[in-house]
Every structure is written in C-alpha cells, then in structure tokens.
Design a protein around this motif. Structure first.
Motif, PDB file in Angstrom:
ATOM      1  N   PRO A   1      19.949  -2.258 -42.648  1.00 21.51           N
ATOM      2  CA  PRO A   1      18.615  -1.632 -42.722  1.00 21.51           C
ATOM      3  C   PRO A   1      18.703  -0.266 -43.404  1.00 21.51           C
ATOM      4  N   PHE A   2      17.685   0.087 -44.183  1.00 30.83           N
ATOM      5  CA  PHE A   2      17.700   1.380 -44.882  1.00 30.83           C
ATOM      6  C   PHE A   2      16.286   1.945 -44.949  1.00 30.83           C
ATOM      7  N   ASP A   3      16.152   3.221 -44.616  1.00 32.28           N
ATOM      8  CA  ASP A   3      14.866   3.901 -44.679  1.00 32.28           C
ATOM      9  C   ASP A   3      14.798   4.637 -46.019  1.00 32.28           C
ATOM     10  N   THR A   4      14.119   4.016 -47.006  1.00 30.89           N
ATOM     11  CA  THR A   4      14.096   4.598 -48.357  1.00 30.89           C
ATOM     12  C   THR A   4      13.329   5.914 -48.380  1.00 30.89           C
TER      13      THR A   4
ATOM     14  N   GLY B   1      15.835   8.255 -46.852  1.00 32.88           N
ATOM     15  CA  GLY B   1      17.143   8.131 -47.476  1.00 32.88           C
ATOM     16  C   GLY B   1      18.290   8.063 -46.487  1.00 32.88           C
ATOM     17  N   ILE B   2      18.052   7.422 -45.336  1.00 30.88           N
ATOM     18  CA  ILE B   2      19.114   7.273 -44.339  1.00 30.88           C
ATOM     19  C   ILE B   2      19.104   5.859 -43.760  1.00 30.88           C
ATOM     20  N   ILE B   3      20.184   5.512 -43.069  1.00 32.65           N
ATOM     21  CA  ILE B   3      20.224   4.254 -42.314  1.00 32.65           C
ATOM     22  C   ILE B   3      19.596   4.552 -40.949  1.00 32.65           C
ATOM     23  N   PRO B   4      18.517   3.839 -40.558  1.00 33.91           N
ATOM     24  CA  PRO B   4      17.883   4.132 -39.267  1.00 33.91           C
ATOM     25  C   PRO B   4      18.895   3.917 -38.130  1.00 33.91           C
TER      26      PRO B   4
ATOM     27  N   VAL C   1      23.435   1.766 -35.583  1.00 30.16           N
ATOM     28  CA  VAL C   1      22.444   1.276 -36.540  1.00 30.16           C
ATOM     29  C   VAL C   1      21.423   0.404 -35.804  1.00 30.16           C
ATOM     30  N   GLU C   2      20.139   0.720 -36.017  1.00 28.48           N
ATOM     31  CA  GLU C   2      19.064   0.024 -35.308  1.00 28.48           C
ATOM     32  C   GLU C   2      19.083  -1.476 -35.568  1.00 28.48           C
TER      33      GLU C   2
ATOM     34  N   LYS D   1      23.741   9.048 -42.356  1.00 28.08           N
ATOM     35  CA  LYS D   1      23.187   8.977 -41.005  1.00 28.08           C
ATOM     36  C   LYS D   1      22.065   9.997 -40.798  1.00 28.08           C
ATOM     37  N   ARG D   2      22.268  11.214 -41.309  1.00 21.76           N
ATOM     38  CA  ARG D   2      21.284  12.249 -40.976  1.00 21.76           C
ATOM     39  C   ARG D   2      20.696  12.985 -42.179  1.00 21.76           C
TER      40      ARG D   2
END
Length: 460
Positions: A340-343, A346-349, A355-356, A368-369
């Motif tokens: 999963p990636f939060d574009t 710009g991080i991996i949730p 990792v969620e 990560k942050r």
C-alpha cells in the motif's frame, strides 16, 4: 526468525542493528539496489562534513555480524518482488528511503540550467545515476529554492574555496567542474519568513564563516524579530538571533573584528537569504532553451510559527540567474504494487512502522514518515519500527511455524533472473580501492561512480 530489510541507508542499518541487539537468534538480510551500501550517508551528506559519516563504522560492525548479511546490486520490485520476499522471510522491513524529488510544477522548470537539489547533490557526491549531470556553472548568479540544510549545503559547495574541497571525498569530475565555475553569488529563496527557515544553526554558522564569501542579509527582513522570538524554543531563538546579528552588523564596527570584517566585505563571493517569495516561472533566454532568471510572487504570512502559510500578495519580482536549484524536498516512490502507498503524503501507510493491512510487513525511515530530519531522527524512528517487529515476534503475531529459507529461496529466484548480488566483503574491496585512489590524490577516498566498474572490481 529470518528478517529481511530493504535498503541499506541509515534506516535499514539502524533497524537491523536494533533487531540483532535485542533478539539473540534473529538473522537479518539487507538488500540494496546499488552495489555499495549506506544510502544518503554516502550520497547525501556533504563531502565537507566527514564527521557525519562516522556512523558508517557502526553500520560496518552490524554488517559484519555473523547473523547479518548484505546483498547489494539487487533491486527489490524488479529483481525480486515483495511477495516473494514475504514468502522467504518471517518479516520484511521496507527502508528504501526517498529516491525522487518534489517538483516545482511551474513553467520553465525543464529548461537547461534548472536542476533538483537531489540530482545536484547526487552529482557532487558520486551517486551513479547523476554522474553525467554536467551542470552548467558558467553564470555568475545561482538561485537555490528552499531554506533547509540541503539548500545551504549546495550554496556552500558552490562558494567554497577549492583548497577546502580538494581535501574531501567530493568526486573528481565535480571538483574539476567547480574549478571552472563562474558562480560568485548564491541567493537562497523561501516562500516564508526568517522564523520558518528549516536549516540549523550549525549549517548557518558554517555559511557565515565561509572564507572568501560574505553574507548579504537585508536588515529590513529582521526588524522587530527579537520580540517575536523571545518565547520561541531555544534552538529557533539562537538561530534567529544569529541571523539578526549577521544582518545588522556593519563591517568594521568592532575594532578587533575590523580586519576580518573588512576582508569579508571585500570578499569576491557572496550569498544571501531572500524571504516571502514563491517561484512562479523560470524565465527562458531569447532562444527559449536556457534559464535566464525567475519570476516570483511576493507573499505575506498568515498565522505564525511553523504553521504559518505563505499567501501571494499579487506583487511580482524578477531575479536574474543562470542556474536554478530546487531544494524543496525529496519524495518516496511506491516500490511494488503489493505494498500500500499513500501518494498524497508520499509514505507507506503504517502505525509505528507496521504496514496497514499487511501483517509481517514493516517500514522505517523516510518512506515511513516522510523525508525530514537528520540521521539521529532516522535512528530513533528505525528503533521504533524494530521494536514493533520484536513485540510482534514475542506476542505471536508473526507466524513462526513455517520455516523460511531466507536468502536460500531468494538466491534461486535471483539466479533464474540473471542477477548476481554483491556481498559485504565485495563492498570492502570496492571501499579499499576507493581509499587507495583517494590517498594518491590526498583525499579520504575517490568514489567510483560507475556501477559497471564497481562490479568489474569484484569480479562480476
């Protein structure tokens, strides 16, 4: 337990270190896409900051542990997928950092003479992908967009006397380019004010004390700030006081410092901070090919402190410059469709590095942050992720029943795809070669910038 860490920068090594220290049986394999380890310690830290690179000694100790193995020259997501790693290991930690840069999103950004800080830093630090950058340093004025430590690093490298740089591990070709550089003025431009700068006092002090370069700060930018900063946290207060002092000091006011001040006043090079300006367009030369300047919107601040927002006032200003370096931040990219990636961010949730929605998958460091903080920030953050992983091991969250083959399983996958990993002892051969080449030139090392040459050295 067999644990795999993806990325061999500070986040990867600190995560591995913490797991090995607090679990007597864990085995950790570190994968890295380049043949050489250490990430931004090698490719991000400025060449004239050798003391910051001392953490490499700690990382080397970790890599030499009999329960740790390093596999360079392996690109996760291409040579081996994350699902394949999850099949081979009890836990997988993604610590691959931020390998891209944020874009300005303005017209003229792609003109010749415009570079991202990331590629410019990669160029003088020997990052293989930036070795052919050949930045054009034939102009007198350079403009750096951003008020962080990386922006100051770039300004310092552009204005440093060559004899200072010659003794560092800066690459040979960038040293040659800087020797011919015509740049003698660097403006550092930010959208917000002096109270919002992101650089630290150590970097600012270095810049102020740089031989042969004088600071040009506009006293008007700093009037009334003494009061505003009275109740600020101590680091912010000291930083602001140093800027005020530099802006308001007249050369020659103090008799003792008169000579030094006079020398600085006559300095051939200069740098300065510009505030409350937001880039709107890079202006092209008449032939439409190169940068000749930049148009900026003047801003006013809404709110105060770190949360202040820059709002355009409607007024514009143009500044002449042939070199534009955008230092507005690095950016992480998704590595594998299975993660999963939060574009947006710009991080991996994740929560505390877990990792969620994917048990057994973790992340640490910038992915990560977000791309902020110094090495010590990343250290604490990585220990936090490693702690989450150790708690999950203890609490039975991770399924330890299937025995996992670790690198044994990955090795056959890599072999079938024609990929030959580089070991840590291979890296030590490359390291020895670099140090030997450096010694001949009176430098701590001469970095090899071509991966093919690195692989030839270790007989690949």
């Amino acid at each position: 337990p067999r644990v795999c860490v993806v990325g061999s920068g500070p986040a990867g090594f600190y995560t591995a270190q913490h797991i090995l220290k607090h679990h007597g049986g864990a085995q950790v394999d570190i994968y890295e896409k380049l043949p050489v380890p250490f990430g931004l310690v090698r490719f991000g830290v400025a060449p004239d900051h050798p003391e910051v690179k001392n953490v490499i000694n700690t990382f080397t100790q970790t890599a030499r542990s009999e329960r740790c193995a390093y596999y360079g020259n392996v690109t996760v997501g291409r040579d081996v997928t994350v699902p394949e790693l999850r099949q081979a290991y009890h836990a997988v930690v993604l610590s691959y950092g931020a390998e891209d840069n944020r874009v300005l999103g303005i017209p003229g950004e792609n003109l010749s003479g415009v570079y991202s800080a990331r590629e410019f830093v990669g160029w003088y630090n020997g990052l293989p992908e930036n070795r052919d950058l050949k930045p054009d340093l034939s102009c007198e004025t350079a403009l750096v967009l951003g008020h962080g430590n990386v922006a100051l690093d770039i300004a310092r490298i552009l204005l440093s006397p060559l004899q200072l740089l010659r003794k560092t591990d800066i690459t040979d070709s960038s040293l040659a380019a800087l020797a011919c550089s015509k740049v003698k003025r660097v403006w550092l431009v930010g959208r917000r004010g002096p109270l919002q700068v992101a650089f630290t006092i150590k970097e600012l002090r270095e810049m102020i004390n740089l031989p042969g370069a004088r600071a040009v700060l506009n006293p008007a930018d700093f009037t009334g700030l003494e009061n505003a900063v009275k109740d600020a946290p101590r680091p912010r207060k000291r930083l602001t006081e140093l800027m005020i002092k530099t802006a308001l000091e007249k050369p020659g006011e103090k008799p003792v410092e008169a000579q030094a001040a006079a020398a600085q006043a006559a300095a051939p090079r200069e740098w300065g901070l510009k505030f409350q300006r937001s880039p709107q367009e890079v202006l092209p030369t008449p032939d439409g090919r190169r940068a000749r300047g930049i148009r900026m919107a003047l801003t006013r601040l809404e709110g105060s402190g770190d949360s202040a927002k820059a709002i355009p006032t409607g007024d514009m200003e143009e500044l002449e410059c042939g070199l534009v370096l955008s230092s507005i931040g690095y950016r992480s990219l998704p590595l594998d469709p299975a993660v999963p990636f939060d574009t947006e961010r710009g991080i991996i949730p994740n929560s505390s590095g877990r990792v969620e929605g994917v048990p057994g998958l973790y992340c640490s460091g910038w992915v990560k942050r977000g791309p902020t903080g110094v090495i010590i920030t990343t250290m604490n953050d990585s220990f936090d992720t490693a702690q989450s992983l150790l708690e999950d091991l203890q609490g039975g969250v991770l399924d330890m029943s299937p025995s996992r083959e670790g690198f044994g399983a990955v090795e056959s996958i890599l072999r079938s795809r024609g990929v030959r990993p580089v070991s840590f002892s291979d890296w030590e051969k490359i390291d020895a070669a670099e140090v030997a080449r450096g010694k001949a030139a009176g430098k701590p090392r001469e970095k090899i910038v071509d991966p093919a040459e690195m692989l030839r050295l270790v007989g690949h």
